[in-house]
Design a protein around this motif. Structure first.
Motif, mmCIF file in Angstrom:
data_model
loop_
_atom_site.group_PDB
_atom_site.id
_atom_site.type_symbol
_atom_site.label_atom_id
_atom_site.label_comp_id
_atom_site.label_asym_id
_atom_site.label_seq_id
_atom_site.Cartn_x
_atom_site.Cartn_y
_atom_site.Cartn_z
ATOM 1 N N MET A 157 34.544 10.669 -21.721
ATOM 2 C CA MET A 157 35.227 11.932 -21.910
ATOM 3 C C MET A 157 36.302 12.127 -20.844
ATOM 4 N N ARG A 158 36.013 11.658 -19.644
ATOM 5 C CA ARG A 158 37.016 11.796 -18.583
ATOM 6 C C ARG A 158 38.299 11.059 -18.930
ATOM 7 N N SER A 159 38.175 9.897 -19.580
ATOM 8 C CA SER A 159 39.374 9.145 -19.951
ATOM 9 C C SER A 159 40.184 9.868 -21.026
ATOM 10 N N GLY A 167 40.706 13.145 -20.795
ATOM 11 C CA GLY A 167 41.244 14.337 -20.154
ATOM 12 C C GLY A 167 40.248 15.446 -19.868
ATOM 13 N N TRP A 168 38.968 15.195 -20.103
ATOM 14 C CA TRP A 168 37.941 16.204 -19.854
ATOM 15 C C TRP A 168 37.527 16.195 -18.388
ATOM 16 N N ASN A 169 37.213 17.357 -17.842
ATOM 17 C CA ASN A 169 36.555 17.484 -16.553
ATOM 18 C C ASN A 169 35.084 17.676 -16.888
ATOM 19 N N VAL A 170 34.236 16.766 -16.457
ATOM 20 C CA VAL A 170 32.819 16.792 -16.814
ATOM 21 C C VAL A 170 31.986 16.964 -15.552
ATOM 22 N N GLU A 171 31.166 17.993 -15.550
ATOM 23 C CA GLU A 171 30.293 18.273 -14.412
ATOM 24 C C GLU A 171 28.835 18.077 -14.815
ATOM 25 N N LYS A 172 28.122 17.292 -14.054
ATOM 26 C CA LYS A 172 26.695 17.101 -14.289
ATOM 27 C C LYS A 172 25.961 18.334 -13.749
ATOM 28 N N ALA A 219 31.466 20.603 -19.769
ATOM 29 C CA ALA A 219 32.744 19.895 -19.893
ATOM 30 C C ALA A 219 33.866 20.871 -20.231
ATOM 31 N N HIS A 223 38.251 20.964 -21.078
ATOM 32 C CA HIS A 223 39.484 20.219 -21.349
ATOM 33 C C HIS A 223 40.639 21.203 -21.297
#
Length: 101
Positions: free
Chosen positions: A1-3, A5-10, A25, A27
């Motif tokens: 997802m990061r690739s 353009g998403w910012n993903v936080e665990k 997540a 975007h």
């Protein structure tokens, strides 16, 4: 997802987050339902064919849904398109439906 353009936080990982979805997540380039940005998603990850919601998740997800929060369950990268459809966490309450996902 990061690739993409998403910012993903665990989010999962300690005693105080029991029942929380695994990821939050965002975007910035995609519009939310109301047209605002960023597009946001609460995401629970499960193993294909094996995953089951924990009791704490069933309780918390129902509470959050009652307050307008939407949660998606994904099992593989191929599930990415589900993020653009209706939330699907409730399908995981039924073992028969869960096996078909």
């Amino acid at each position: 997802m990061r690739s993409l353009g998403w910012n993903v936080e665990k989010t999962h990982g300690n005693l105080y987050q029991k029942g929380w979805p695994d990821l939050y997540a965002m975007h910035p380039g995609l519009p939310n339902v109301d047209g605002g940005r960023p597009l946001t998603r609460w995401i629970e990850m499960k193993r294909p064919g094996q995953g089951e919601l924990e009791n704490s998740q069933k309780i918390l997800f129902r509470q959050w849904t009652d307050h307008g929060v939407k949660i998606w369950v994904l099992t593989t990268v191929a599930d990415y398109e589900k993020l653009f459809k209706e939330p699907n966490w409730h399908w995981w309450l039924d073992p028969v439906l869960r096996r078909m996902l």
